[in-house]
Design a protein around this motif. Structure first.
Motif, short mmCIF file in Angstrom:
data_model
loop_
_atom_site.label_atom_id
_atom_site.label_comp_id
_atom_site.label_asym_id
_atom_site.label_seq_id
_atom_site.Cartn_x
_atom_site.Cartn_y
_atom_site.Cartn_z
N LYS A 2 14.87 91.26 56.19
CA LYS A 2 15.03 91.11 54.76
C LYS A 2 16.32 91.44 54.27
N LYS A 3 16.78 92.51 55.01
CA LYS A 3 18.14 92.85 54.69
C LYS A 3 19.24 91.79 54.78
N LYS A 4 19.05 90.84 56.00
CA LYS A 4 20.00 90.02 56.34
C LYS A 4 19.92 88.76 55.13
N ILE A 6 18.81 89.29 52.14
CA ILE A 6 19.54 89.94 50.88
C ILE A 6 21.18 89.83 50.81
N TYR A 7 21.63 90.28 52.15
CA TYR A 7 23.11 89.83 52.18
C TYR A 7 23.63 88.43 52.15
N PRO A 93 26.69 91.80 62.42
CA PRO A 93 26.07 91.32 61.23
C PRO A 93 26.94 90.67 60.34
#
Length: 115
Positions: A2-4, A6-7, A93
């Protein structure tokens, strides 16, 4: 995951904001140009972080400190951290985000040359 996402979406928002700021419209060619600049910059920063954190500049830094440091400051120079110790955050990342933006640019280029 989910963080990826969002980025990635944040990166796309930055691309569209820069596109509106520079080109004043939303079209395919300005998107290709801005995604190349943003994705290339992010990928470059990630690769430079990889090079520095891998210890590439450590030998150069140590030898420069030994040669150019005055004798009365040798202990302080030996206690200074090396560049690979300063850049200890993960670089994968950052590279993945830049490459995903460049991949979107490649898809847009394929669409552009298909018509």
């Amino acid at each position: 995951m989910k963080k990826k996402l969002i980025y990635f979406l944040g990166c796309q928002v930055i691309i569209f904001a820069l596109m509106l700021l520079v080109y004043k419209n939303i079209q395919l060619v300005p998107y290709i140009n801005m995604s190349f600049l943003v994705g290339g910059t992010i990928t470059f920063v990630g690769l430079m972080t990889y090079v520095v954190s891998g210890g590439f500049f450590d030998f150069f830094t140590e030898s420069t400190r030994k040669v150019f440091t005055p004798k009365h400051m040798k202990k302080e120079a030996e206690q200074m951290r090396l560049p690979s110790q300063i850049f200890s955050f993960p670089y994968k990342p950052i590279i993945a985000l830049g490459l995903s933006s460049l991949f979107c640019m490649c898809i847009a280029l394929f669409i552009y040359y298909s018509y």
